[in-house]
Design a protein around this motif. Sequence first.
Motif, PDB file in Angstrom:
ATOM      1  N   GLN A 118       3.378  -8.009  10.682  1.00 45.53           N
ATOM      2  CA  GLN A 118       2.017  -8.136  10.169  1.00 45.53           C
ATOM      3  C   GLN A 118       0.993  -7.794  11.250  1.00 45.53           C
ATOM      4  N   ILE A 119       1.177  -8.376  12.413  1.00 46.75           N
ATOM      5  CA  ILE A 119       0.214  -8.136  13.495  1.00 46.75           C
ATOM      6  C   ILE A 119       0.285  -6.695  13.981  1.00 46.75           C
ATOM      7  N   MET A 120       1.458  -6.094  13.966  1.00 50.67           N
ATOM      8  CA  MET A 120       1.585  -4.683  14.348  1.00 50.67           C
ATOM      9  C   MET A 120       0.745  -3.817  13.411  1.00 50.67           C
ATOM     10  N   ILE A 121       0.819  -4.074  12.115  1.00 46.13           N
ATOM     11  CA  ILE A 121       0.023  -3.332  11.129  1.00 46.13           C
ATOM     12  C   ILE A 121      -1.467  -3.511  11.429  1.00 46.13           C
ATOM     13  N   GLU A 122      -1.874  -4.746  11.678  1.00 46.25           N
ATOM     14  CA  GLU A 122      -3.285  -5.035  11.926  1.00 46.25           C
ATOM     15  C   GLU A 122      -3.777  -4.375  13.209  1.00 46.25           C
ATOM     16  N   ALA A 123      -3.021  -4.484  14.281  1.00 47.17           N
ATOM     17  CA  ALA A 123      -3.440  -3.915  15.567  1.00 47.17           C
ATOM     18  C   ALA A 123      -3.555  -2.391  15.490  1.00 47.17           C
ATOM     19  N   ASP A 124      -2.584  -1.751  14.866  1.00 51.67           N
ATOM     20  CA  ASP A 124      -2.627  -0.298  14.741  1.00 51.67           C
ATOM     21  C   ASP A 124      -3.813   0.130  13.876  1.00 51.67           C
ATOM     22  N   TYR A 125      -4.072  -0.607  12.813  1.00 53.61           N
ATOM     23  CA  TYR A 125      -5.197  -0.261  11.957  1.00 53.61           C
ATOM     24  C   TYR A 125      -6.532  -0.419  12.689  1.00 53.61           C
ATOM     25  N   LEU A 126      -6.674  -1.473  13.476  1.00 54.33           N
ATOM     26  CA  LEU A 126      -7.920  -1.669  14.223  1.00 54.33           C
ATOM     27  C   LEU A 126      -8.257  -0.442  15.061  1.00 54.33           C
ATOM     28  N   VAL A 127      -7.256   0.179  15.645  1.00 49.54           N
ATOM     29  CA  VAL A 127      -7.468   1.372  16.473  1.00 49.54           C
ATOM     30  C   VAL A 127      -7.622   2.614  15.607  1.00 49.54           C
ATOM     31  N   ASN A 128      -6.768   2.755  14.601  1.00 54.16           N
ATOM     32  CA  ASN A 128      -6.830   3.943  13.747  1.00 54.16           C
ATOM     33  C   ASN A 128      -8.135   4.033  12.961  1.00 54.16           C
ATOM     34  N   ALA A 129      -8.696   2.896  12.580  1.00 52.74           N
ATOM     35  CA  ALA A 129      -9.949   2.918  11.825  1.00 52.74           C
ATOM     36  C   ALA A 129     -11.054   3.593  12.630  1.00 52.74           C
ATOM     37  N   ASP A 130     -11.046   3.404  13.929  1.00 50.74           N
ATOM     38  CA  ASP A 130     -12.015   4.065  14.796  1.00 50.74           C
ATOM     39  C   ASP A 130     -11.616   5.517  15.037  1.00 50.74           C
ATOM     40  N   GLU A 131     -10.392   5.724  15.467  1.00 50.97           N
ATOM     41  CA  GLU A 131      -9.963   7.075  15.842  1.00 50.97           C
ATOM     42  C   GLU A 131     -10.018   8.053  14.672  1.00 50.97           C
ATOM     43  N   SER A 132      -9.800   7.563  13.457  1.00 42.82           N
ATOM     44  CA  SER A 132      -9.822   8.421  12.266  1.00 42.82           C
ATOM     45  C   SER A 132     -11.082   8.235  11.432  1.00 42.82           C
ATOM     46  N   ASN A 133     -12.022   7.433  11.938  1.00 45.66           N
ATOM     47  CA  ASN A 133     -13.308   7.209  11.285  1.00 45.66           C
ATOM     48  C   ASN A 133     -13.161   6.822   9.815  1.00 45.66           C
ATOM     49  N   PHE A 134     -12.344   5.800   9.562  1.00 52.97           N
ATOM     50  CA  PHE A 134     -12.117   5.339   8.197  1.00 52.97           C
ATOM     51  C   PHE A 134     -13.422   4.830   7.580  1.00 52.97           C
ATOM     52  N   SER A 135     -13.557   5.010   6.296  1.00 49.37           N
ATOM     53  CA  SER A 135     -14.757   4.602   5.569  1.00 49.37           C
ATOM     54  C   SER A 135     -14.859   3.087   5.454  1.00 49.37           C
ATOM     55  N   GLY A 136     -16.059   2.643   5.113  1.00 48.63           N
ATOM     56  CA  GLY A 136     -16.265   1.227   4.855  1.00 48.63           C
ATOM     57  C   GLY A 136     -15.393   0.727   3.716  1.00 48.63           C
ATOM     58  N   ASN A 137     -15.206   1.548   2.687  1.00 53.41           N
ATOM     59  CA  ASN A 137     -14.342   1.152   1.563  1.00 53.41           C
ATOM     60  C   ASN A 137     -12.907   0.979   2.016  1.00 53.41           C
ATOM     61  N   ASN A 138     -12.434   1.867   2.882  1.00 51.41           N
ATOM     62  CA  ASN A 138     -11.078   1.763   3.407  1.00 51.41           C
ATOM     63  C   ASN A 138     -10.938   0.473   4.209  1.00 51.41           C
ATOM     64  N   VAL A 139     -11.898   0.201   5.079  1.00 54.28           N
ATOM     65  CA  VAL A 139     -11.866  -1.013   5.905  1.00 54.28           C
ATOM     66  C   VAL A 139     -11.905  -2.245   5.014  1.00 54.28           C
ATOM     67  N   ARG A 140     -12.773  -2.249   4.029  1.00 52.62           N
ATOM     68  CA  ARG A 140     -12.894  -3.384   3.109  1.00 52.62           C
ATOM     69  C   ARG A 140     -11.583  -3.623   2.360  1.00 52.62           C
ATOM     70  N   ASN A 141     -10.968  -2.560   1.897  1.00 49.84           N
ATOM     71  CA  ASN A 141      -9.693  -2.661   1.186  1.00 49.84           C
ATOM     72  C   ASN A 141      -8.619  -3.285   2.077  1.00 49.84           C
ATOM     73  N   MET A 142      -8.544  -2.827   3.310  1.00 47.01           N
ATOM     74  CA  MET A 142      -7.560  -3.394   4.249  1.00 47.01           C
ATOM     75  C   MET A 142      -7.850  -4.867   4.513  1.00 47.01           C
ATOM     76  N   LEU A 143      -9.112  -5.204   4.682  1.00 43.14           N
ATOM     77  CA  LEU A 143      -9.509  -6.586   4.928  1.00 43.14           C
ATOM     78  C   LEU A 143      -9.095  -7.480   3.764  1.00 43.14           C
TER      79      LEU A 143
END
Length: 170
Positions: A118-143
Motif C-alpha cells: 500500500q505504501i509503495m503505491i502511495e509513495a510512487d504516486y506522490l512522485v509520479n503525480a508531479d513528474e507526469s503532471n497528473f490532473s486534479g481529477n486524477n489526484v482526487r480519484n487516487m485520494l
Amino acid sequence: MKIAAAIEKMTDFYKGNIHDIYHFLKVWAFAKNIGEAEGLDPKTQETLEMAAVVHDIACPLCRVKYGNANGKHQEEESAALIEEFFVDSDLPKEFVDRVSYIVSHHHTITGIDGIDYQIMIEADYLVNADESNFSGNNVRNMLEKVFKTETGKFLLQSMYQKRLNAKEEK
C-alpha cells in the motif's frame, strides 16, 4: 545488503540516468517517511524501503525492449532483474520474494495485500503525480479510492492542494 548499499548499487545500475536516480530516491524518501509515520514494524519497514529503492529496476530494459517504460511491462520484467540484483546478497529468500512481489505489482492498485505494498503505491504516486503532471481529477480519484494511510493522504492533499482546489476544464 542494507538499504544504503542498495541505494549505491541502484545508482550505479542506472548508469548516470539522473531522472531515474532522482525518481527512485524521491520514492524511497516518501516510502520511508510514510512507513515510519504509520509505525511499521522494522521488518516491514525494511521490506518497504528496499522495494522503493528497486521499484523501477526494469525501466532501462523496458525502454530498450519496448521503447517505453510502461508500468505493465515493468511489472512483467521485474522479477528476473530483482533476483539478479540480490543474487550475491545475504538477504533471506522470503524477504527478496516479498520485495519482488511488490515491485512486480507496483503499478497495480487492486488486490493490495499488505501495508508495505500500500505504501509503495502511495509513495510512487506522490512522485509520479508531479513528474507526469497528473490532473486534479486524477489526484482526487487516487485520494478517494486508493490512498489508505493517514500519512499518505496528508502528503497527497498537502502537496497537490492547488490541483485539488482548481476547477477542471471539461
